[in-house]
Design an enzyme around this catalytic site. Structure first.
Site, short mmCIF file in Angstrom:
data_model
loop_
_atom_site.label_atom_id
_atom_site.label_comp_id
_atom_site.label_asym_id
_atom_site.label_seq_id
_atom_site.Cartn_x
_atom_site.Cartn_y
_atom_site.Cartn_z
N GLU A 1 0.84 -1.19 0.00
CA GLU A 1 0.00 0.00 0.00
C GLU A 1 0.88 1.24 0.00
OE1 GLU A 1 -2.79 -0.12 3.20
OE2 GLU A 1 -3.65 -2.05 2.59
N ASN B 1 1.33 3.43 2.14
CA ASN B 1 1.99 3.63 3.43
C ASN B 1 2.29 2.31 4.15
OD1 ASN B 1 2.04 6.59 3.53
ND2 ASN B 1 -0.20 6.43 3.64
N ILE C 1 32.64 -3.23 -18.59
CA ILE C 1 33.34 -3.92 -19.68
C ILE C 1 32.89 -3.37 -21.03
CG2 ILE C 1 33.52 -6.15 -20.88
CD1 ILE C 1 33.52 -7.46 -18.06
N GLU D 1 9.60 -7.89 -3.06
CA GLU D 1 9.51 -9.14 -2.27
C GLU D 1 10.34 -9.07 -0.99
OE1 GLU D 1 7.70 -11.85 -2.87
OE2 GLU D 1 7.05 -11.61 -4.94
#
Length: 400
Positions: free
Chosen positions: A142, A144, A355, A381
C-alpha cells in the site's frame, strides 16, 4: 591414522547429488530456446514502448510456465520448485519483464489460491490461470505499507453475506492488464483479542463492483511487465471469497513471500547469467591495443569473479528449492538466496556495463536494460535490509 567409513559409496552418492534430471535439462533447453526465439527479438521494443505482451504471456502459458507447482487435475504442470526456478532463470537470462510476469503469476497469483483456497475456489480459478487465459495478482503493498506489510489499512467489513472492501494497493504486478482476472487482497477484517489488526485474504474478481485497476507507467525497470494501482471503493464480493480462515492473512502472506523470494532469486540468477554472457561475448570481440579486451587481466578477473559468484548463487538457490521440495524448513535459505542472488546480479551488471564502456550506456545495448531491470530485485519481495533482518533472526540473533 585410519578413519571409520560412514555409509557405503552408493549412500554417499545419493546423499549429495548436484546433477539435474534429464527432464530438468530438457526443460532448461526448451525455455532457453523459447526465450531466444520468441522474446529476445521483441524485448527491446516492448521495453521502449512499455507494452505488456498478451501474446507472449499466452505462449508461455501454453508452454506450461504458469501453474508450475499445481497438480495436473487443476490444469498445472506440477514440475516442482527446482524446475520452476530453472524456467524463471532462463526467462530472466533474456528479459526480466517476461520473467516477472511468470514469477508473479505463479508465486503471488496462483500460489495463494492453490495452497489456501477451497476446492470450489481452486476449480473456479486454477484451470484458467494455469492455461494462461488469465492472470492473478496479490494485492499486498500500500502507499503507506511496504516493508511493514502488517500495517495494511485496506479494510474488509462483513455485511451479511458480503465483504465490503475499501482501500488502495500499489506496485502490484500483473494487476492491470487485459489478462488480469482476479486479485487476492490482504485486508483488515477486524481486531484480535489483544487489539491488533486481524488480517485476512479475500479473492476479488477483476469485474467486481467498486474495484478499479490503474496501470502504472514510466517505470525505470520491468517496463514490459504490468504494474497496477488498485482502488477499492465499497467493493463488494461474496462472503465465500474469503481465502482460507479469517485472520490467517498475515500467515498466508508470509508463506507466499517465502515462495516469492525464490522467484526473485531466480530472476537475479538468470539476470546475472545474461549479463555475464553479454560481457563475455563483448570482451572476446572488442579489440583494443591490437587484442581482445578479454585478454587483459583487468577484464579477465572481472569475468572470473562474475562466473564464480553466479556459480555460488546457483548452488544456494537450487539447494533452497530442494529443501522446499522435501518439505523441510527453507525460510532462512529463501531469504539468503533472494538477498545473495539479487546482489550478485547487481555486481554482475555493474561490471558488465564497465566492460562495455560507453556502449553499455546506450539504449541500443542490451546490457543497459539489464542494468535498469536489476534495481528492483533489492527492493521487491522484501528489501535487502529486511532480508538481513530475517536471516539474523533465523540465525538466533537476540533482540532483532
Amino acid at each position: 591414522r585410519e578413519y571409520p567409513v560412514v555409509g557405503g559409496e552408493n549412500e554417499s552418492r545419493m546423499a549429495l547429488n548436484f546433477d539435474l534430471t534429464e527432464e530438468q535439462n530438457l526443460l532448461r533447453q526448451a525455455v532457453r530456446e523459447f526465450a531466444e526465439r520468441e522474446i529476445a527479438p521483441v524485448a527491446a521494443a516492448l521495453d521502449e514502448t512499455e507494452e505488456f505482451s498478451v501474446e507472449l504471456t499466452q505462449k508461455m502459458g501454453e508452454l506450461g510456465l504458469l501453474g508450475c507447482l499445481v497438480p495436473e487435475k487443476y490444469g498445472g504442470s506440477n514440475m516442482g520448485y527446482v524446475s520452476y526456478i530453472i524456467a524463471v532463470e532462463e526467462l530472466a537470462r533474456v528479459d526480466a519483464s517476461q520473467a516477472a510476469t511468470i514469477a508473479a503469476g505463479n508465486s503471488l497469483g496462483i500460489g495463494p489460491i492453490y495452497y489456501y483456497g477451497t476446492e470450489r475456489q481452486k476449480q473456479e480459478w486454477l484451470p484458467r490461470l494455469c492455461a494462461g487465459k488469465m492472470l492473478a495478482a496479490f494485492g499486498l503493498t500500500e502507499p503507506n505499507a511496504g516493508s511493514d506489510a502488517g500495517g495494511s489499512k485496506t479494510t474488509a467489513e462483513l455485511k451479511g453475506d458480503q465483504w465490503v472492501i475499501n482501500g488502495t494497493k500499489i506496485f502490484i504486478t500483473n494487476a492491470a492488464n487485459p489478462l488480469t482476472g482476479v486479485i487476492i487482497v490482504q485486508a483488515v477484517t477486524g481486531r484480535t483479542a489483544d487489539g491488533k489488526p486481524e488480517l485476512s485474504c479475500i479473492i476479488v474478481p477483476h469485474d467486481a463492483a467498486g474495484f478499479t485497476a490503474r496501470e502504472m507507467r514510466k517505470k525505470m525497470m520491468w517496463r514490459a511487465s504490468n504494474t497496477g494501482e488498485l482502488v477499492f471503493e465499497d467493493c463488494v464480493v461474496p462472503r465465500e471469497n474469503l481465502l482460507g480462515q479469517r485472520g490467517d492473512g498475515f500467515r498466508q502472506m508470509l508463506s507466499t513471500l517465502d515462495g516469492g523470494r525464490l522467484s526473485i532469486a531466480a530472476m537475479g540468477l538468470g539476470g546475472a547469467q545474461g549479463a555475464f554472457d553479454l560481457a563475455l561475448e563483448y570482451a572476446n570481440t572488442r579489440v583494443q591495443f591490437g587484442r581482445p579486451i578479454a585478454s587483459f587481466q583487468a577484464i579477465a578477473f572481472k569475468l572470473a569473479d562474475m562466473g564464480m559468484e553466479i556459480e555460488l548463487a546457483r548452488t544456494l538457490l537450487y539447494k533452497t528449492c530442494w529443501l522446499r521440495e522435501q518439505n523441510r524448513p527453507f525460510a532462512k535459505e529463501a531469504a539468503m538466496a533472494k538477498l545473495y542472488c539479487s546482489e550478485v546480479m547487481h555486481r554482475c551488471v555493474n561490471e558488465a556495463v564497465q566492460i562495455h564502456g560507453g556502449y553499455g550506456l546506450m539504449k541500443e545495448s542490451k546490457i543497459e536494460r539489464f542494468y535498469r531491470d536489476q534495481r528492483i530485485l533489492e527492493i521487491g519481495e522484501g528489501t535487502s535490509e529486511i532480508q538481513r533482518i530475517v536471516i539474523a533472526r533465523k540465525l538466533g540473533a537476540a533482540g532483532i
